[in-house]
Design an enzyme around this catalytic site. Structure first.
Site, PDB file in Angstrom:
ATOM      1  NE  ARG A  48      -3.658   0.381   3.335  1.00 29.16           N
ATOM      2  CZ  ARG A  48      -2.661   0.477   4.135  1.00 29.16           C
ATOM      3  NH1 ARG A  48      -1.768   1.293   4.589  1.00 29.16           N
ATOM      4  NH2 ARG A  48      -2.711  -0.608   5.007  1.00 29.16           N
ATOM      5  CE1 TYR A 100     -11.579  17.565 -15.267  1.00 29.19           C
ATOM      6  CE2 TYR A 100     -11.792  16.903 -12.726  1.00 29.19           C
ATOM      7  CZ  TYR A 100     -12.192  16.180 -13.894  1.00 29.19           C
ATOM      8  OH  TYR A 100     -12.616  14.868 -14.282  1.00 29.19           O
ATOM      9  CG  ASP A 173      -4.912  20.471 -13.799  1.00 27.29           C
ATOM     10  OD1 ASP A 173      -3.456  19.892 -14.528  1.00 27.29           O
ATOM     11  OD2 ASP A 173      -5.284  20.366 -13.353  1.00 27.29           O
ATOM     12  CE  LYS A 198      -8.361  13.477 -18.230  1.00 26.46           C
ATOM     13  NZ  LYS A 198      -8.899  14.522 -17.602  1.00 26.46           N
TER      14      LYS A 198
HETATM   15  C1  PLP Z   1      -9.333  15.176 -16.244  1.00 26.83           C
HETATM   16  C2  PLP Z   1      -8.097  16.298 -15.582  1.00 26.83           C
HETATM   17  C3  PLP Z   1      -8.329  16.016 -13.792  1.00 26.83           C
HETATM   18  C4  PLP Z   1      -9.165  14.795 -13.038  1.00 26.83           C
HETATM   19  O1  PLP Z   1      -8.457  13.878 -12.965  1.00 26.83           O
HETATM   20  P1  PLP Z   1      -9.220  12.379 -13.405  1.00 26.83           P
HETATM   21  O2  PLP Z   1      -7.521  10.994 -13.385  1.00 26.83           O
HETATM   22  O3  PLP Z   1     -10.126  12.109 -14.193  1.00 26.83           O
HETATM   23  O4  PLP Z   1      -8.876  11.476 -11.170  1.00 26.83           O
HETATM   24  C5  PLP Z   1      -8.303  17.284 -13.491  1.00 26.83           C
HETATM   25  N1  PLP Z   1      -7.470  18.188 -13.760  1.00 26.83           N
HETATM   26  C6  PLP Z   1      -7.541  18.471 -15.696  1.00 26.83           C
HETATM   27  C7  PLP Z   1      -7.279  19.420 -15.838  1.00 26.83           C
HETATM   28  C8  PLP Z   1      -8.083  17.253 -16.280  1.00 26.83           C
HETATM   29  O5  PLP Z   1      -8.368  17.066 -17.300  1.00 26.83           O
END
Ligand code: PLP
Length: 379
Positions: A48, A100, A173, A198
């Site tokens: 974990r 987001y 981000d 992504k």
């Molecule tokens: C998809 C996304 C998130 C969230 O991530 P998950 O993997 O779907 O939990 C956060 N920030 C951005 C810019 C995103 O495209």
């Protein structure tokens, strides 16, 4: 650069590791063990918090970002929420209004329930972050650049300066640009966040998240580590292995998608069926000058179109496409198109006439032709 100090393209292609000296395998192994015998060399106990399966991808990501520690999580949201949960009641966060949507919604509810102050600002406006910061209370500034889904640009160095003036951390981000196009630590960020679901993975087949830091000794980072170890939102071995496999082609995919996105932006900028093309690579984008300074070798794979036909045309466009697939998410090898206001629902701040495009690695001419015929059909 010498062969002993190779470029990131070379490091990622080789999964940042030489072949196993024992069996000679040219790809990294998949290690699913949950428990480890006592007295072994690595001193591991239980998967974990000490899984060897996730470490190669964590090390590679930390290296690409120029950070010193990275943690993978079960999703992007698991990573982002772990960062915020490191704060205490009474602390304060400054976050970006355009971001987001899933995180914006969660932040609003969580901060209200747990007594954490929260201010959303227009972070594309210079001085907005500094004005919202509360000395002695603000612990975290969270920005996204280019920001979903209008691709507004935040000046990372200015945001870092504002955060550091009161001892707060700046988290960026970096999902959309990836380290191929922006390296936030070079501009003063303390934490980099990724939805690795992504572009990092790039094949729409893994849900994963990551936090990377330049300040591993910071008390908040130690709490984030604890949250992952005890909250248990870890990435499974197979997902970590797939993520590493996806990352090995990151530079090729990101460069190609970014070049195609720019070609699409330029093509549709002059189209009378499109009122505005939102893409930081276009000279008329309000954040273009800052983007040109902090984005290297391209402006990323995401752009949005605002249609002259308004909300109705925008809602119908995804269904009229054939190469672009009508789906949410982004950063995969296949191009996607989405009507964001429809996805986000009635309280969405996204303009109704906007469609978001995630550009993949298909031939540029096929993508242009697909949008051309779809725009003709929706009128
Ligand atoms: C998809 C996304 C998130 C969230 O991530 P998950 O993997 O779907 O939990 C956060 N920030 C951005 C810019 C995103 O495209």
């Amino acid at each position: 650069m010498s062969a002993s100090d190779p470029h990131p393209e070379t490091r990622t292609a080789h999964a940042a590791a030489p072949p196993d000296p024992g069996d000679g395998a040219v790809v990294p192994p998949l290690q699913p063990a949950t428990t480890f015998v006592q007295g072994a060399q690595d001193g591991r106990s239980y998967a974990r918090d000490q899984s060897p399966a996730v470490e190669p991808a964590e090390k590679l990501l930390a290296e690409l970002e120029g950070g010193s520690d990275a943690l993978l999580f079960a999703s992007g949201m698991a990573a982002a929420t772990a960062m915020v949960q490191a704060l205490r009641p009474g602390d304060h966060i400054v976050a970006q209004h355009v971001m987001y949507w899933g995180l914006r919604r969660w932040l609003s509810g969580f901060c209200a329930e747990w007594g954490i102050g929260l201010d959303f600002v227009d972070a594309g406006e210079s001085g907005a972050i500094a004005a919202a910061i509360q000395p002695g209370r603000t612990r975290l500034v969270w920005v996204e650049t280019p920001a979903n889904p209008t691709w507004e640009i935040v000046d990372i160095a200015a945001a870092a300066e504002a955060a550091h003036a009161v001892g707060a951390l700046l988290a960026v981000d970096n999902t959309v640009p990836t380290p191929v196009h922006t390296r936030p630590f070079e501009h003063g960020a303390d934490v980099v966040f990724h939805s690795a679901t992504k572009m990092l993975n790039g094949h729409s087949d893994v849900v994963a998240g990551a936090l990377v830091t330049a300040r591993p000794e910071h008390a908040l980072w130690r709490r984030v580590r604890g949250t992952r170890a005890h909250g248990g939102a870890i990435l499974g071995p197979f997902e970590a292995w797939l993520l590493m496999r996806g990352m090995r082609t990151l530079y090729l995919r990101a460069d190609r998608a970014s070049a195609t996105a720019l070609a699409l932006a330029r093509h549709f900028a002059a189209d009378s069926r499109v009122n505005a093309v939102l893409y930081p690579g276009l000279e008329n984008h309000p954040g273009h000058t800052t983007a040109a300074r902090q984005m290297a070798r391209g402006f990323g794979a995401m752009l949005s179109l605002r249609l002259a036909g308004g909300r109705e045309a925008a809602a119908r466009l995804p269904g009229a496409c054939g190469v672009f697939l009508p789906a949410t998410s982004l950063g995969g090898v296949e191009s996607l198109i989405e009507h964001r206001a429809g996805t986000e629902g009635p309280d969405s701040p996204v303009p109704g006439d906007l469609v978001r495009l995630s550009v993949g690695i298909e031939h540029t001419d096929d993508l242009i032709a697909d949008l051309e015929q779809a725009l003709d059909r929706v009128g």
